[in-house]
Enzyme design. Structure first.
Site, PDB file in Angstrom:
ATOM      1  CE1 TYR A 164     -86.817   6.976  27.439  1.00 11.70           C
ATOM      2  CE2 TYR A 164     -85.075   5.228  27.157  1.00 11.70           C
ATOM      3  CZ  TYR A 164     -86.257   5.594  27.684  1.00 11.70           C
ATOM      4  OH  TYR A 164     -87.225   4.716  28.376  1.00 11.70           O
ATOM      5  CD  GLU A 165     -87.718   8.125  20.726  1.00  8.41           C
ATOM      6  OE1 GLU A 165     -87.878   9.061  19.887  1.00  8.41           O
ATOM      7  OE2 GLU A 165     -87.497   6.892  20.622  1.00  8.41           O
ATOM      8  N   GLY A 166     -85.122  12.559  22.187  1.00 12.64           N
ATOM      9  CA  GLY A 166     -85.077  14.126  22.304  1.00 12.64           C
ATOM     10  C   GLY A 166     -84.972  14.646  23.718  1.00 12.64           C
TER      11      GLY A 166
END
Lengths: 596, 596
Positions: free
Chosen positions: B437-439
């Site tokens: 997550y978050e890229g």
């Protein structure tokens, strides 16, 4: 997640690399190519259509224990009945007890399918196979006649009861007792943990092979005996009769393989019979250890294949962002993520590790077959040494790559990889056990150095390296393979030198054994698999030169070999540098100063 | 598993490496060493005694959704109330809205504790912190006055609603709509997935920051706007009032962080207000992106610290087998497994990755503080550039090491590592999300090459490398550090050359950007952390030279630095060789030929 057995690659390995027909002729088992291919096609249907569909639900439902009875997930029992009824259980079993006598080289392909399709389901039957082997090799005729046919057919299943709370890696600490009775039987008393398939509802009876101590046994591993202890005592007709004094006290809550029951087993004066002589238990276990560790290696491979299939399918379908060189799919809102070099890096890492391991696994299976079935005794002994050298590598490296490939699968799925319904995270959880059981991978690495390498002063390893070098040199003249031969030959030579350094360091300081072990095993694995990729590339080039119509398949082998050399084999460099770092940097820190 | 905050090491980082008192003086926040140490001691109690004990049960119980309401695991609500009441929520919040204005350098230590103690619990408040930042920077005065004080105190929580089923990495594909209303508000309609803390029972209100498109928005990422959409619309007094037209449609079943609700959120014409200008959504998100990615990096670090603590404690207690040099503990039946070199290899890998990451994380926090709070504008800009360069490394490398260190923890436990009650396997499952997550970490690596490196032709990276080289050269004369300075200086020089090669390759062929990205990020991380280990060793040697009584602590730093160089830094070799393998071996295989 769909599971589709990689039949084309398995045929490449069986026929083109290892000439399974010639292998069967040498073993005298009467199997031919057509039969083998036909069986594997049916096996693929069983694995893909019957076993794989139970995997996701098996994870969610898990096993339950009530009143001492374990219920397996929905569908397991019926799929197991097919496994018995359709003869899958007996594929590799000994012919004299109803088995079909397929060589390990072929059976391994089927076993890989089962493991990829549903590892939890395979755990039950895998341990039966191991128990059959130990009983077949070391059991009395009476025991064999009473138990083997039923275990070979799968109608009775088997377990291995080794671990106790205080005795995991260190079997010297075993406490379970076996007291001799007047009738030649024993009363077995003790607590075992982590017993896979210790109790379940799939087979008519469960035959436990239990490590225990006789009353007068010497301390340590020299005082361990192996006993056969059935859940239900056979009646006068040999059918399951009275309940024995043993029970499942609990089942573990685990990270994965939730469909497999992992049991605490309590033996309360249960009746058992000795397999092999008194205090010969560890030797008997070692017989099946090679097989069991090979099987765990295949588990890593099977899961890795399934993770690759899932990731590839997702990468072809998921549309997200554009290729770095501009839209590849301009009529759609985004490109499939397989256009991205980094996604391809992950997929090719999966693919080349999986296919590389399949080749090495097959080579190891050939050695196991020859060890047990070569007509010449010297050849049997030679194969046994080669197999013994390879087993810790197969067990450890295949299970590490199983975890890596499953994790890459999760990564390819992005956030969806973390969601249970997609199935990819289950593969990470299921495969994680394979690095731990049948001897942790650290123990495998110690075994490689201490028993296998130092055991003969490196002779068998040197012989293997010399063979692989000779094979690579034989290909040196082929221009199309030049990009592969040179780097692989250089690594093979470096491996020889490194092995000599490792042996010298281990002789100088016993701490070096443990300090180099894991990195040396990893290094050796990458180089060994590179040697098989070179062979695969040569066979592929042969086929293309001969005008094969399957240009895509063979070109892919050449491209994969190139990827492996440029992107995977290079990992050997860091393992080499790390192990040359020596033991001092591991031992210098006093235990008290690890944390403050 | 017990969690004990690593206060001594945090003080080493704060005071001895980064002079937090001087840092606070520069920032003008009035905090001194005594206050900071006191706060962190209390923080350690809260994390260890209140939050950590909820972690195991939180995993077993998970969240439940009934009639649109999410119930969090037992104890979460009460622990959160303490988080609000005792001012933990507002530690780093802006002073003008009731925050305490602690610098990120200090707050990061507390955040690491929370993440190590219970990642699922921290997820809720972590997203509030991010939302506060975006609103503070870009919100209208009216919105700020209505929402910020309540969010800073933690009584209202926040979310970030980005992802949609078809739009994950690729936000250009967003479909959620925001239609302007006569009163200046917007009606927001669309479906969002993977919304952490989208619905739960811990806070009075939930403030969603939602990416959506206005009716006339241009296609792609230039047409995205950011809206504030509260669960409960504030009434005339600013208290939670009428329910907004949004709801949680489902919660995901996940591999880990089961105590954190991950929601499907349906916006059905919900009332919201624009943050920042129309079509400025992505720019506003980027403000909080650095912070959010830094926080995810800390999650990897926090979990890694907890895994190290667990493994160390187990390795000290578990008796199994004998040392390779003979019994170390002859009065007991076996030795503690910490005597084995391979177990020490695992523990020291954990320890040196964790402590190394803590130093780099603190360095990054310093840059974030200076970016926001340095009195001089040029210094703020310089720090912003440095932070932007470091963020993808921190996010990606820390989360990768979180997974590695947790997996090593499982391995140290042997079979028990796979059993849920021991808690170690949970750390593997919980930390796996941080790589996604978050890229995803692959996206971080692309960001490093494409935006950060190519964005200024490598200037900022060259400046960082030059500084680190100068620092290493300044230590070249110190005989006690000779074993560290030389190999680290060699790597720093190699890193410069490799960076030039990467830039040249990327300029030549855009596919090279994605082909080198992950290995370049990994290479850079190992070398960067080596440079901090050198600084740590120098400080430790200084302290010993000055006659510090804490010889164990400082000697451990020196030994750890040596281990890192000999056993961890060497991983850079393989990453270098792999990325030099180029893009061709990734792109050559036609998509159709990946499988047969």
């Amino acid at each position: 997640m769909e599971y589709k057995a990689p039949l084309r690659d398995m045929r490449f390995v069986l026929h083109e690399l290892f000439d399974v027909a010639g292998h069967c002729e040498l073993l005298g088992n009467g199997l031919d190519r057509e039969l083998i291919d036909g069986v594997l096609e049916e096996a693929a249907k069983y694995a893909g259509e019957v076993v794989a569909p139970l995997n996701r639900n098996g994870d969610e439902e898990g096993c339950t224990l009530e009143n001492g009875e374990v219920t397996t997930p929905k569908g397991f029992k019926e799929a197991y009945q097919q496994y018995v009824d359709n003869g899958w259980a007996s594929m590799a079993g000994p012919i004299d007890f109803g088995g079909q006598g397929f060589p390990q080289l072929v059976a391994a392909q089927f076993q890989e399918m089962l493991m990829g399709a549903n590892l939890a389901f395979r755990v039950y039957s895998g341990l039966t196979d191991g128990a059959v082997l130990a009983l077949y090799k070391h059991g009395s005729e009476e025991l064999k006649n009473a138990y083997l046919a039923k275990m070979v057919s799968g109608s009775w299943s088997g377990t291995m009861c080794l671990t106790e709370p205080q005795a995991g890696t260190d079997l010297a600490l075993l406490r379970t007792k076996a007291e001799p009775q007047a009738d030649g039987s024993y009363k077995v008393t003790g607590n075992k943990i982590f017993i896979s398939g210790g109790e379940h509802d799939m087979s008519e009876n469960i035959v436990h092979l239990v490590l225990a101590r006789l009353p007068d046994a010497p301390a340590g591993v020299k005082g361990i005996s192996l006993l056969l202890v059935p859940k239900l005592l056979p009646d006068a007709n040999g059918n399951p009769g009275a309940r024995n004094a043993l029970s499942c006290g609990a089942i573990e809550h685990k990270m994965g393989i939730k469909g497999a029951s992992t049991c605490v087993m309590n033996f309360d004066g249960a009746t058992g019979w000795l397999i092999g002589g008194p205090n010969q238990g560890l030797a008997c276990m070692f017989t099946m250890m090679n097989d069991a560790r090979f099987q765990v290696g295949l588990q890593g491979l099977g899961i890795a294949e399934q993770a690759f299939q899932g990731a590839l399918s997702y990468a072809r379908e998921r549309l997200q962002s554009r290729a770095l060189t501009g839209p590849a799919n301009p009529e759609k809102a985004a490109d499939p993520i397989i256009v991205h070099p980094d996604v391809r890096r992950m997929l090719l890492t999966q693919k080349t590790l999986v296919e590389g391991a399949r080749m090495l696994g097959a080579y190891c299976a050939v050695q196991l077959d020859l060890e047990h079935g070569h007509p010449d005794e010297a050849a049997r002994k030679a194969a046994a040494k080669r197999a013994a050298l390879l087993i810790p590598i197969v067990k450890s490296f295949f299970t590490d790559l199983g975890q890596e490939v499953a994790s890459l699968g999760v990564q390819c799925y992005g956030g969806h990889g973390f969601i249970r319904e997609w199935g990819m995270e289950q593969l990470m959880r299921d495969s994680r056990i394979t690095q731990l059981y049948e001897g942790t991978n650290g123990i495998q690495a110690l075994d490689l150095i201490r028993r296998k390498l130092m055991g003969d002063g490196g002779a068998e390893m040197a012989a293997l390296q010399a063979e692989l070098l000779a094979q690579s040199e034989a290909l040196a003249g082929r221009a199309e393979l030049a990009g592969l031969v040179e780097p692989i030959r250089a690594r093979l030579n470096e491996w020889r030198e490194l092995t000599a350094q490792v042996l010298a360091a281990a002789a100088r300081d016993p701490q070096e054994i443990g300090a180099v072990s894991v990195d040396y095993l990893q290094y050796s694995s990458y180089v060994l698999i590179a040697a098989f990729w070179l062979q695969a590339a040569a066979k592929a080039q042969d086929a293309l030169d001969a005008g094969s119509g399957e240009t895509g398949f063979y070109q892919a082998k050449l491209r994969s070999a190139e990827f492996y050399v440029k992107r995977i084999l290079v990992r050997a460099s860091s393992h080499r540098e790390a192990l040359l770092g020596g033991a001092d940097c591991l031992m210098a820190l006093p235990e008290a100063d690890f944390a403050f």
